[in-house]
Design an enzyme around this catalytic site. Structure first.
Site, PDB file in Angstrom:
ATOM      1  N   TRP A 279      29.212 -26.553  29.584  1.00 29.03           N
ATOM      2  CA  TRP A 279      29.148 -27.429  28.404  1.00 29.03           C
ATOM      3  C   TRP A 279      29.593 -28.845  28.737  1.00 29.03           C
ATOM      4  O   TRP A 279      28.990 -29.807  28.262  1.00 29.03           O
ATOM      5  CB  TRP A 279      29.953 -26.833  27.249  1.00 29.03           C
ATOM      6  CG  TRP A 279      29.263 -25.646  26.655  1.00 29.03           C
ATOM      7  CD1 TRP A 279      29.715 -24.356  26.640  1.00 29.03           C
ATOM      8  CD2 TRP A 279      27.962 -25.612  26.027  1.00 29.03           C
ATOM      9  NE1 TRP A 279      28.777 -23.543  26.034  1.00 29.03           N
ATOM     10  CE2 TRP A 279      27.701 -24.280  25.647  1.00 29.03           C
ATOM     11  CE3 TRP A 279      26.998 -26.582  25.754  1.00 29.03           C
ATOM     12  CZ2 TRP A 279      26.522 -23.886  25.005  1.00 29.03           C
ATOM     13  CZ3 TRP A 279      25.818 -26.191  25.111  1.00 29.03           C
ATOM     14  CH2 TRP A 279      25.591 -24.868  24.745  1.00 29.03           C
TER      15      TRP A 279
ATOM     16  N   LYS B  98      31.261 -20.812  16.016  1.00 27.72           N
ATOM     17  CA  LYS B  98      32.149 -19.917  16.751  1.00 27.72           C
ATOM     18  C   LYS B  98      33.354 -19.558  15.890  1.00 27.72           C
ATOM     19  O   LYS B  98      33.499 -18.412  15.509  1.00 27.72           O
ATOM     20  CB  LYS B  98      32.593 -20.547  18.071  1.00 27.72           C
ATOM     21  CG  LYS B  98      31.547 -20.445  19.182  1.00 27.72           C
ATOM     22  CD  LYS B  98      30.601 -21.615  19.262  1.00 27.72           C
ATOM     23  CE  LYS B  98      29.521 -21.421  20.306  1.00 27.72           C
ATOM     24  NZ  LYS B  98      29.071 -22.682  20.875  1.00 27.72           N
TER      25      LYS B  98
ATOM     26  N   ASP C 157      35.433 -31.674  23.227  1.00 28.22           N
ATOM     27  CA  ASP C 157      34.523 -30.714  22.612  1.00 28.22           C
ATOM     28  C   ASP C 157      35.339 -29.439  22.406  1.00 28.22           C
ATOM     29  O   ASP C 157      35.721 -28.766  23.363  1.00 28.22           O
ATOM     30  CB  ASP C 157      33.339 -30.466  23.555  1.00 28.22           C
ATOM     31  CG  ASP C 157      32.393 -29.380  23.051  1.00 28.22           C
ATOM     32  OD1 ASP C 157      32.659 -28.784  21.992  1.00 28.22           O
ATOM     33  OD2 ASP C 157      31.374 -29.140  23.737  1.00 28.22           O
TER      34      ASP C 157
END
Ligand SMILES: *Cc1c(COP(=O)(O)O)cnc(C)c1O
Length: 355
Positions: free
Chosen positions: A102, A190, A166
Site C-alpha cells: 500500500w 476495514k 494511511d
C-alpha cells in the site's frame, strides 16, 4: 443464520448489531415514513446522522479542535492522489517509508506529482528511526500494511516535517497521538463500516497551506469549508459508519478495541510461534500487525487445504492477498475474540492431522 467468522481483509466483518440495526431502519428511518437513503443530504433527517458521525469520530479518536474531520469518496486510493496534489509540486520533494504494497501504491501516485525520497524500503520490518530530508513537504507512512501484516507500534518523530499516514486498516484500533500528525486518512471498509466513504482527519493550518488552483473535488479546503457537504456525500456509508462508532463506544471505546486486538492477535501468533515451524509468520515479532496476521504453511498444497477446510467449518476469507499468497487472518474490531479462538483451535488440529 449460521454466521461465518469472516477473516476477509476488506470489505470485512461488521458488528452484527450494526447490520441488524441497518436492516431494521433501512425502510422507515426513525418513523419518518421514508428511508434515510431517499432523503436529501441537505435535510434535517440526514444532517443529524452526518453531524453524529463527525462528533463520534471526534470523541472516540480524541481529535483536537484544530483538526477537520472529513468524509470523502474515492477510497483510500483517491487519497494517494489528493495528498500529493494538495501538498507536493514538481519543484518540491516529500519523503516515504515504503513498508509494503500500500505504501508503494501511494508512492507511485506521489511520483507523478513531484519529488519523492524513499527513507526506507522493506516488507517485513520497519525503520527504528527516520530522518526526514531537508525541506521535505511531508513524510508519508502506512500505519498498518494490510497485505504484508506489518504495523507501526510507535510512530516516527518528524520534527517540523508534516507526518501523513494511511490508517485504512487499523484506524480506531488504538489511540492516535495527534501531536505527531498533520493528516491521516482511512477507507472505511476495514474498521469503520462498509466501503464508500473515506475518513480524512487533518490539521486546519496544514490544509490552509495546500496548493491553489485544484479542481473542486480534489481540494481539501473545499470539503472542509462545507463540512463534507460540498457535493452529495456517501450517505449510506456515513450512516453505517455512525452506527459502527456507536458500537465501538458501547464496547468501551478505543482502549477496549486496543485490548481486544491484542487478545485476538496474540492468540494466533502464539499458535504460529508454538507450532515448531509448521506455521510461519515472515514478519519479525516487533513489527507484527494486530489487525492482519499473515502466515505460511509447509507447502502451497497444505495452504490450499487449510483454507478449504477452514471454509467448511465456517471460517472464510483466510486466503492471503493474491500478490503474496499464503494465509491471512484479518482481525478487525468487529471480529469476536471467539472467532480468533476458533481459528486457533482449528490451526492446532490441522497441524496435528498433517504432520
Ligand atoms: C484497503 C487499503 C487501501 C485501499 O483502499 P480503497 O478504499 O480500496 O481505495 C489503501 N491502503 C490500505 C492500508 C488499505 O488497507
Amino acid at each position: 443464520m449460521n454466521r461465518k467468522y469472516n477473516f476477509s481483509a476488506g470489505p470485512s466483518t461488521m458488528p452484527l448489531e450494526v447490520l441488524n440495526q441497518l436492516s431494521s431502519e433501512i425502510v422507515n428511518f426513525h418513523g419518518e415514513g421514508m428511508s434515510l437513503i431517499e432523503a436529501s443530504h441537505r435535510s434535517a433527517m440526514y444532517d443529524g446522522v452526518h453531524s453524529h458521525a463527525t462528533d463520534m469520530v471526534r470523541e472516540l479518536l480524541s481529535v483536537p479542535d484544530d483538526f477537520d474531520v472529513l468524509f470523502l469518496g474515492g477510497g483510500a486510493t483517491l487519497q494517494f492522489s489528493m495528498v500529493p496534489l494538495n501538498f507536493l509540486t514538481k519543484d518540491t520533494t516529500c519523503d516515504f517509508v515504503v513498508s509494503g504494497s500500500w505504501s508503494l501504491k501511494a508512492l507511485e501516485d506521489a511520483e507523478k506529482v513531484g519529488g519523492v525520497n524513499v527513507l526506507f524500503e522493506g516488507s517485513e520490518s520497519l525503520p527504528t528511526a527516520v530522518e526526514p530530508s531537508d525541506n521535505s513537504a511531508y513524510l508519508h507512512i502506512t500505519s498498518n500494511e494490510t497485505i504484508g501484516g506489518v504495523q507501526w507500534q510507535d510512530f516516527p518523530q518528524t520534527g517540523t516535517v508534516p507526518l501523513i499516514a494511511d490508517m485504512s486498516s487499523d484506524i480506531m484500533s488504538r489511540p492516535i497521538p495527534w501531536r505527531s500528525f498533520s493528516l491521516v486518512y482511512a477507507g472505511a471498509q476495514k474498521n469503520l463500516g462498509p466501503a464508500g466513504v473515506t475518513l480524512v482527519i487533518a490539521k486546519k493550518t496544514f490544509l490552509d497551506n495546500g496548493n491553489p488552483g485544484l479542481t473542486a473535488y480534489l481540494d481539501y479546503r473545499i470539503h472542509a469549508g462545507k463540512a463534507s457537504l460540498y457535493n452529495t456525500p456517501p450517505v449510506f456509508s456515513i450512516w453505517a459508519l455512525s452506527l459502527v462508532t456507536d458500537w465501538v463506544k458501547s464496547q468501551g471505546g478505543l482502549s477496549a478495541m486496543e485490548e481486544l486486538a491484542e487478545k485476538r492477535s496474540s492468540t494466533l501468533y502464539g499458535i504460529i510461534d508454538g507450532s515448531d515451524g509448521f506455521f510461519r509468520c515472515p514478519v519479525a515479532p516487533e513489527y507484527r500487525s494486530k489487525m492482519n496476521v499473515v502466515f505460511r504453511l509447509p507447502s502451497e498444497a497444505l495452504e490450499k487445504q487449510f483454507i478449504a477446510e477452514a471454509e467448511s467449518r465456517g471460517m472464510s476469507g483466510l486466503k492471503g492477498h493474491r500478490s503474496v499468497g499464503g494465509c491471512r487472518a484479518s482481525l478487525y474490531n468487529a471480529m469476536p475474540v471467539d472467532g480468533a479462538n476458533t481459528l486457533a483451535e482449528f490451526m492446532k488440529e490441522f497441524k496435528k492431522s498433517n504432520t
